[in-house]
Design a protein around this motif. Structure first.
Motif, PDB file in Angstrom:
ATOM      1  N   UNK A   1      -4.718   5.414   1.152  1.00  0.00           N
ATOM      2  CA  UNK A   1      -5.866   6.123   1.713  1.00  0.00           C
ATOM      3  C   UNK A   1      -5.472   7.462   2.322  1.00  0.00           C
ATOM      4  N   UNK A   2      -4.193   7.636   2.683  1.00  0.00           N
ATOM      5  CA  UNK A   2      -3.735   8.894   3.278  1.00  0.00           C
ATOM      6  C   UNK A   2      -3.282   9.910   2.231  1.00  0.00           C
ATOM      7  N   UNK A   3      -3.079   9.449   1.006  1.00  0.00           N
ATOM      8  CA  UNK A   3      -2.622  10.361  -0.040  1.00  0.00           C
ATOM      9  C   UNK A   3      -3.831  11.119  -0.582  1.00  0.00           C
ATOM     10  N   UNK A   4      -4.186  12.234   0.091  1.00  0.00           N
ATOM     11  CA  UNK A   4      -5.382  13.013  -0.237  1.00  0.00           C
ATOM     12  C   UNK A   4      -5.057  14.488  -0.121  1.00  0.00           C
ATOM     13  N   UNK A   5      -5.989  15.330  -0.586  1.00  0.00           N
ATOM     14  CA  UNK A   5      -5.803  16.779  -0.586  1.00  0.00           C
ATOM     15  C   UNK A   5      -5.727  17.288   0.848  1.00  0.00           C
ATOM     16  N   UNK A   6      -4.866  18.249   1.088  1.00  0.00           N
ATOM     17  CA  UNK A   6      -4.698  18.812   2.416  1.00  0.00           C
ATOM     18  C   UNK A   6      -5.910  19.619   2.844  1.00  0.00           C
TER      19      UNK A   6
ATOM     20  N   UNK B   1       0.826  -1.212   0.000  1.00  0.00           N
ATOM     21  CA  UNK B   1       0.000   0.000   0.000  1.00  0.00           C
ATOM     22  C   UNK B   1       0.863   1.265   0.000  1.00  0.00           C
ATOM     23  N   UNK B   2       2.094   1.173  -0.481  1.00  0.00           N
ATOM     24  CA  UNK B   2       3.024   2.283  -0.387  1.00  0.00           C
ATOM     25  C   UNK B   2       2.957   3.141  -1.650  1.00  0.00           C
ATOM     26  N   UNK B   3       2.970   4.482  -1.461  1.00  0.00           N
ATOM     27  CA  UNK B   3       3.072   5.466  -2.540  1.00  0.00           C
ATOM     28  C   UNK B   3       4.267   6.351  -2.211  1.00  0.00           C
ATOM     29  N   UNK B   4       5.210   6.427  -3.122  1.00  0.00           N
ATOM     30  CA  UNK B   4       6.406   7.242  -2.935  1.00  0.00           C
ATOM     31  C   UNK B   4       6.253   8.511  -3.744  1.00  0.00           C
ATOM     32  N   UNK B   5       6.056   9.652  -3.043  1.00  0.00           N
ATOM     33  CA  UNK B   5       5.803  10.911  -3.733  1.00  0.00           C
ATOM     34  C   UNK B   5       6.167  12.064  -2.803  1.00  0.00           C
ATOM     35  N   UNK B   6       6.631  13.169  -3.369  1.00  0.00           N
ATOM     36  CA  UNK B   6       6.965  14.378  -2.609  1.00  0.00           C
ATOM     37  C   UNK B   6       7.983  14.080  -1.513  1.00  0.00           C
TER      38      UNK B   6
ATOM     39  N   UNK C   1      -1.194  17.738  -7.137  1.00  0.00           N
ATOM     40  CA  UNK C   1      -0.295  18.859  -7.325  1.00  0.00           C
ATOM     41  C   UNK C   1       0.408  19.102  -6.001  1.00  0.00           C
ATOM     42  N   UNK C   2       1.721  19.128  -6.040  1.00  0.00           N
ATOM     43  CA  UNK C   2       2.495  19.270  -4.824  1.00  0.00           C
ATOM     44  C   UNK C   2       2.880  20.703  -4.534  1.00  0.00           C
ATOM     45  N   UNK C   3       2.798  21.082  -3.258  1.00  0.00           N
ATOM     46  CA  UNK C   3       3.231  22.401  -2.804  1.00  0.00           C
ATOM     47  C   UNK C   3       3.772  22.256  -1.395  1.00  0.00           C
ATOM     48  N   UNK C   4       5.007  22.672  -1.203  1.00  0.00           N
ATOM     49  CA  UNK C   4       5.659  22.565   0.104  1.00  0.00           C
ATOM     50  C   UNK C   4       5.637  21.120   0.598  1.00  0.00           C
ATOM     51  N   UNK C   5       5.842  20.170  -0.332  1.00  0.00           N
ATOM     52  CA  UNK C   5       5.889  18.737  -0.041  1.00  0.00           C
ATOM     53  C   UNK C   5       4.573  18.222   0.555  1.00  0.00           C
TER      54      UNK C   5
END
Length: 231
Positions: free
Chosen positions: A28-33, A16-21, A45-49
């Motif tokens: 499930x945790x890789x969502x919009x802030x 379940x690993x995503x390597x990004x930023x 879209x990444x901003x400030x990691x």
């Protein structure tokens, strides 16, 4: 050892690993802030990691400075300083000439055309001077004329009639040119020539270049106009 998640700080397993930023995330945790919308590697879209969706991605804003009397005074003072520096540099460089030409592809082409024109003029002057040097002096030509016997005149018994011009074959496909000098292509869009080559389908481009096809090689491209003449 499994790395911690960038949001929940729990261990992230390979399935379940995503390597990004520069972080590892649960899917499930890789969502919009902001809106917590689930994201993927294709729509984030990444901003400030940190990941954001397109709607809530932070946008850069410009600071507006109010034109207060103090700001206007500083602006005017800056302009006066700039004018003083310009006048000082102008006085220092007065009488000095600066010649700077950007070495662009267009300037290189113009320079090459001028060099080719100079070479052609040199060849023409050389040929003219050679003909003048090979010709005998006037007194020698007079002696040669006196030595040669007079040619008998032959009169045609038929009545003179209108002279009919010789038939000329029409050109095939527009104007045709013939190469006066050999030329080696300097760029990929140019055509090499050998003295005597025939050029067809000629289209003028500018004062120094034309576009045509070399009938000997079948290549089509640009070539210097002062290297060929119409036939």
């Amino acid at each position: 050892m499994n790395p911690p998640c960038g949001r929940c700080k729990k261990a992230v397993y390979p399935t379940e690993k995503i390597n990004c930023l520069d972080k590892y995330w649960h899917k499930s945790c890789f969502s919009c802030e902001v809106c917590k919308m689930a994201l993927s590697m294709n729509n984030y879209k990444g901003f400030d990691k940190k990941p954001y969706c397109s709607m809530h991605y932070p946008k850069m804003s410009f600071t507006i400075v109010n034109e207060t009397p103090e700001n206007l005074r500083l602006k005017q003072q800056t302009m006066l300083n700039s004018q003083a520096l310009y006048k000082e540099d102008f006085e220092k460089n007065k009488g000095k000439a600066f010649h700077f030409v950007a070495d662009t592809p267009e300037m290189q082409r113009v320079k090459k055309t001028q060099d080719q024109i100079s070479n052609i003029k040199y060849h023409e002057e050389f040929e003219k001077s050679k003909v003048r040097s090979d010709a005998p002096p006037p007194e020698n030509r007079k002696d040669d004329d006196e030595k040669q016997p007079a040619q008998p005149q032959v009169y045609n018994q038929q009545q003179p009639g209108p002279v009919r011009p010789a038939a000329v074959a029409p050109p095939s496909g527009g104007k045709r040119y013939q190469a006066l000098y050999s030329y080696t292509a300097a760029d990929a869009d140019e055509v090499s020539l050998q003295e005597g080559d025939l050029i067809s389908d000629v289209e003028p481009i500018d004062e120094g270049w034309i576009f045509g096809r070399n009938q000997r090689t079948g290549q089509r491209g640009m070539l210097p106009a002062n290297y060929v003449q119409a036939v």
